[in-house]
Design a protein around this motif. Sequence first.
Motif, PDB file in Angstrom:
ATOM      1  N   ASN A  67       0.576  -1.085   0.063  1.00 27.57           N
ATOM      2  CA  ASN A  67      -0.332   0.163  -0.056  1.00 27.57           C
ATOM      3  C   ASN A  67       0.829   1.545   0.111  1.00 27.57           C
ATOM      4  OD1 ASN A  67      -2.631  -1.433   0.497  1.00 27.57           O
ATOM      5  ND2 ASN A  67      -1.920  -1.964   2.294  1.00 27.57           N
ATOM      6  N   ARG A  68       2.469   1.487  -0.800  1.00 29.66           N
ATOM      7  CA  ARG A  68       3.130   2.183  -0.675  1.00 29.66           C
ATOM      8  C   ARG A  68       2.940   3.211  -1.802  1.00 29.66           C
ATOM      9  NH1 ARG A  68       5.711  -2.320  -0.159  1.00 29.66           N
ATOM     10  NH2 ARG A  68       6.840  -1.782  -2.107  1.00 29.66           N
ATOM     11  N   ALA A  69       1.632   4.146  -1.462  1.00 31.36           N
ATOM     12  CA  ALA A  69       1.457   4.630  -2.868  1.00 31.36           C
ATOM     13  C   ALA A  69       2.441   5.718  -3.388  1.00 31.36           C
ATOM     14  CB  ALA A  69       0.516   5.880  -2.282  1.00 31.36           C
ATOM     15  N   LEU A  70       3.669   6.090  -1.998  1.00 31.89           N
ATOM     16  CA  LEU A  70       4.428   7.340  -2.662  1.00 31.89           C
ATOM     17  C   LEU A  70       5.674   6.371  -3.329  1.00 31.89           C
ATOM     18  CD1 LEU A  70       4.758   8.973   0.929  1.00 31.89           C
ATOM     19  CD2 LEU A  70       3.753   9.762  -0.944  1.00 31.89           C
ATOM     20  N   ASP A  71       5.893   5.311  -3.485  1.00 30.61           N
ATOM     21  CA  ASP A  71       6.697   3.997  -4.429  1.00 30.61           C
ATOM     22  C   ASP A  71       6.045   4.150  -5.172  1.00 30.61           C
ATOM     23  OD1 ASP A  71       8.050   4.822  -2.036  1.00 30.61           O
ATOM     24  OD2 ASP A  71       7.351   3.255  -1.335  1.00 30.61           O
ATOM     25  N   TYR A  72       5.069   4.036  -6.323  1.00 31.84           N
ATOM     26  CA  TYR A  72       4.226   3.340  -7.019  1.00 31.84           C
ATOM     27  C   TYR A  72       5.801   3.496  -8.241  1.00 31.84           C
ATOM     28  CZ  TYR A  72       0.172   2.166  -4.708  1.00 31.84           C
ATOM     29  OH  TYR A  72      -0.903   1.172  -4.136  1.00 31.84           O
ATOM     30  N   GLU A  73       5.421   4.980  -8.586  1.00 30.50           N
ATOM     31  CA  GLU A  73       6.231   5.612  -9.828  1.00 30.50           C
ATOM     32  C   GLU A  73       7.863   4.806  -9.611  1.00 30.50           C
ATOM     33  OE1 GLU A  73       6.305   9.861 -10.356  1.00 30.50           O
ATOM     34  OE2 GLU A  73       4.457   9.891  -9.629  1.00 30.50           O
ATOM     35  N   GLU A  74       8.185   5.154  -8.629  1.00 28.81           N
ATOM     36  CA  GLU A  74       9.429   4.118  -8.592  1.00 28.81           C
ATOM     37  C   GLU A  74       9.911   3.037  -9.055  1.00 28.81           C
ATOM     38  OE1 GLU A  74      13.018   3.044  -5.299  1.00 28.81           O
ATOM     39  OE2 GLU A  74      11.871   4.847  -4.442  1.00 28.81           O
ATOM     40  N   GLN A  75       8.565   2.015  -8.663  1.00 31.05           N
ATOM     41  CA  GLN A  75       8.866   0.593  -8.892  1.00 31.05           C
ATOM     42  C   GLN A  75       8.550   0.303 -10.344  1.00 31.05           C
ATOM     43  OE1 GLN A  75       6.305  -1.889  -5.569  1.00 31.05           O
ATOM     44  NE2 GLN A  75       5.249   0.101  -4.897  1.00 31.05           N
ATOM     45  N   PHE A  76       7.111   0.973 -10.849  1.00 33.41           N
ATOM     46  CA  PHE A  76       7.357   0.847 -12.240  1.00 33.41           C
ATOM     47  C   PHE A  76       8.596   1.478 -13.187  1.00 33.41           C
ATOM     48  CE2 PHE A  76       2.693   1.501 -11.491  1.00 33.41           C
ATOM     49  CZ  PHE A  76       2.628   0.989 -12.079  1.00 33.41           C
ATOM     50  N   ALA A  77       9.369   2.370 -12.234  1.00 36.36           N
ATOM     51  CA  ALA A  77      10.001   3.481 -12.678  1.00 36.36           C
ATOM     52  C   ALA A  77      11.736   1.728 -13.091  1.00 36.36           C
ATOM     53  CB  ALA A  77      11.491   4.237 -11.937  1.00 36.36           C
ATOM     54  N   ASN A  78      11.849   0.984 -12.321  1.00 37.11           N
ATOM     55  CA  ASN A  78      12.575   0.305 -11.435  1.00 37.11           C
ATOM     56  C   ASN A  78      12.788  -1.298 -12.898  1.00 37.11           C
ATOM     57  OD1 ASN A  78      14.133   1.265  -9.526  1.00 37.11           O
ATOM     58  ND2 ASN A  78      12.626   0.246  -7.818  1.00 37.11           N
ATOM     59  N   LEU A  79      11.077  -1.300 -13.049  1.00 45.13           N
ATOM     60  CA  LEU A  79      10.980  -2.517 -14.108  1.00 45.13           C
ATOM     61  C   LEU A  79      11.598  -1.981 -14.849  1.00 45.13           C
ATOM     62  CD1 LEU A  79       7.390  -3.444 -12.475  1.00 45.13           C
ATOM     63  CD2 LEU A  79       9.376  -5.008 -12.147  1.00 45.13           C
ATOM     64  N   ALA A  80      10.826  -1.028 -16.161  1.00 45.65           N
ATOM     65  CA  ALA A  80      11.286  -0.090 -17.161  1.00 45.65           C
ATOM     66  C   ALA A  80      12.733  -0.069 -17.322  1.00 45.65           C
ATOM     67  CB  ALA A  80       9.961   0.683 -16.750  1.00 45.65           C
ATOM     68  N   LYS A  81      13.099   0.539 -16.826  1.00 43.57           N
ATOM     69  CA  LYS A  81      14.772   1.193 -16.891  1.00 43.57           C
ATOM     70  C   LYS A  81      15.211   0.698 -18.018  1.00 43.57           C
ATOM     71  CE  LYS A  81      16.977   1.020 -12.713  1.00 43.57           C
ATOM     72  NZ  LYS A  81      17.452   1.461 -11.382  1.00 43.57           N
ATOM     73  N   ASP A  82      15.585  -0.895 -17.111  1.00 46.03           N
ATOM     74  CA  ASP A  82      16.634  -1.240 -18.345  1.00 46.03           C
ATOM     75  C   ASP A  82      16.132  -2.511 -19.582  1.00 46.03           C
ATOM     76  OD1 ASP A  82      18.653  -0.267 -16.428  1.00 46.03           O
ATOM     77  OD2 ASP A  82      18.081  -1.854 -15.062  1.00 46.03           O
ATOM     78  N   GLY A  83      14.739  -2.072 -20.066  1.00 45.39           N
ATOM     79  CA  GLY A  83      14.222  -2.395 -21.361  1.00 45.39           C
ATOM     80  C   GLY A  83      14.408  -4.359 -20.827  1.00 45.39           C
ATOM     81  N   GLN A  84      14.138  -4.683 -19.279  1.00 40.19           N
ATOM     82  CA  GLN A  84      14.600  -6.088 -19.230  1.00 40.19           C
ATOM     83  C   GLN A  84      13.007  -7.209 -19.737  1.00 40.19           C
ATOM     84  OE1 GLN A  84      15.571  -6.716 -15.078  1.00 40.19           O
ATOM     85  NE2 GLN A  84      15.611  -9.139 -15.462  1.00 40.19           N
ATOM     86  N   TYR A  85      12.080  -6.253 -19.417  1.00 36.34           N
ATOM     87  CA  TYR A  85      10.892  -7.341 -19.634  1.00 36.34           C
ATOM     88  C   TYR A  85       9.991  -6.790 -20.474  1.00 36.34           C
ATOM     89  CZ  TYR A  85      12.369  -8.029 -14.568  1.00 36.34           C
ATOM     90  OH  TYR A  85      12.518  -8.082 -13.542  1.00 36.34           O
ATOM     91  N   ASP A  86       9.743  -7.927 -21.650  1.00 35.68           N
ATOM     92  CA  ASP A  86       9.366  -7.493 -23.129  1.00 35.68           C
ATOM     93  C   ASP A  86       8.077  -6.980 -22.449  1.00 35.68           C
ATOM     94  OD1 ASP A  86      10.577  -9.078 -25.098  1.00 35.68           O
ATOM     95  OD2 ASP A  86      10.466 -10.681 -23.559  1.00 35.68           O
ATOM     96  N   LEU A  87       7.179  -7.828 -21.402  1.00 40.90           N
ATOM     97  CA  LEU A  87       5.536  -6.928 -21.418  1.00 40.90           C
ATOM     98  C   LEU A  87       5.389  -6.712 -19.738  1.00 40.90           C
ATOM     99  CD1 LEU A  87       3.575  -9.874 -23.119  1.00 40.90           C
ATOM    100  CD2 LEU A  87       4.358  -7.734 -23.727  1.00 40.90           C
ATOM    101  N   ILE A  88       5.228  -6.071 -19.087  1.00 36.77           N
ATOM    102  CA  ILE A  88       5.154  -5.858 -17.565  1.00 36.77           C
ATOM    103  C   ILE A  88       3.032  -5.333 -17.968  1.00 36.77           C
ATOM    104  CG2 ILE A  88       5.082  -3.406 -16.870  1.00 36.77           C
ATOM    105  CD1 ILE A  88       7.620  -3.046 -17.101  1.00 36.77           C
ATOM    106  N   PHE A  89       2.864  -6.486 -17.007  1.00 36.85           N
ATOM    107  CA  PHE A  89       1.589  -6.865 -16.618  1.00 36.85           C
ATOM    108  C   PHE A  89       1.574  -5.450 -15.498  1.00 36.85           C
ATOM    109  CE2 PHE A  89       1.482 -10.464 -18.987  1.00 36.85           C
ATOM    110  CZ  PHE A  89       0.852 -10.286 -19.956  1.00 36.85           C
TER     111      PHE A  89
END
Length: 334
Positions: A67-89
């Motif tokens: 429930n860490r609303a303040l961290d949502y953007e950071e969590q998305f950035a951590n997943l997307a920044k390196d282009g590691q994943y073909d799809l992020i659900f």
Amino acid sequence: MRNLFKKYVVAGAMLAASIGTAGAQDKVSVAAISGYFAQGFGVSIVNGLNRAKDEFGIDLKLVDTGNRALDYEEQFANLAKDGQYDLIFVMGWELVDALQKASEAYPNQRFVFIDGVLDSDKIVYANFAEEQGSFVAGALAGLIENQGSSFDKISDGKAIGFVGGRDIPVIRNFLGGYEQGAKYAAPEVKVNSVFAGTFDDPAKGSELALALYGQGTDIVYNVAGPTGEGVMQASAAADKYSIGVDVDMCGSAPGNVLASMLKRGDIAVYTLIKDEVEGRKVTPGTRTFDLASGGVEVKVCDDIAANIPSEITAKLDEIKKEIVDGKIEITKAK
């Protein structure tokens, strides 16, 4: 000469094999982010992801946001920044703002938003025809309610109910389908609807459902996430009926759950990953999973099914076929 011929044969076979698999990806990497993986619809999604992992050998990462609303953007950035994943659900309306910002910040990353459609044309949407499943649920409730006191736990008041979580378009779509299905199958039956304003308050769900039962409502459709757990328990307390949603909820209050409207998140994520693995690249736009594809369905609980008159079962089968064939048109909420 013979050796030269063999070389041509081997080379030809290798070329044919490479052409046959040219569209397939060697290894697909998938991430999924939500705060609801441990409950309800989230469990169905995880089941589909794990099935894809087992069958296709994909790399899979699950991120529980808490429930860490303040961290949502950071969590998305951590997943997307390196282009590691073909799809992020992505599952959960509370993540929409962070999702849209991440989609703009990382335009080459393909995000899949599950269970809804936003304004952005850069996102993949795994949407469900919940209005179709809800139409069938409404028809079932209406037909049972029309039986009156001849059916166990049903009065002669001709009223069914609906408890929604937040008042948002997707929940309105459930309600609209439910109302239309009831009207189609049992025009005299009234639908009483309320919204809890939250998906995270089972006590509120119970309070609202008990109020509906107290007003003469015999069957209440729960479309409220964890709030709806209270609806299911209230049906047992009032000895009336409830209808579950998203997953099979028949075991939550045995004898008091009429059916569940299943929204097959597992089929949706599995199908999209299968397409990606087999070379059919998943692109931005809306993919709708409906009655015809098995994306939604109504399961009557086993302990209730034997009590349902055969004419009602036949009518429901007829309604489902007419929806799939396009003979019944269901108006979607706007």
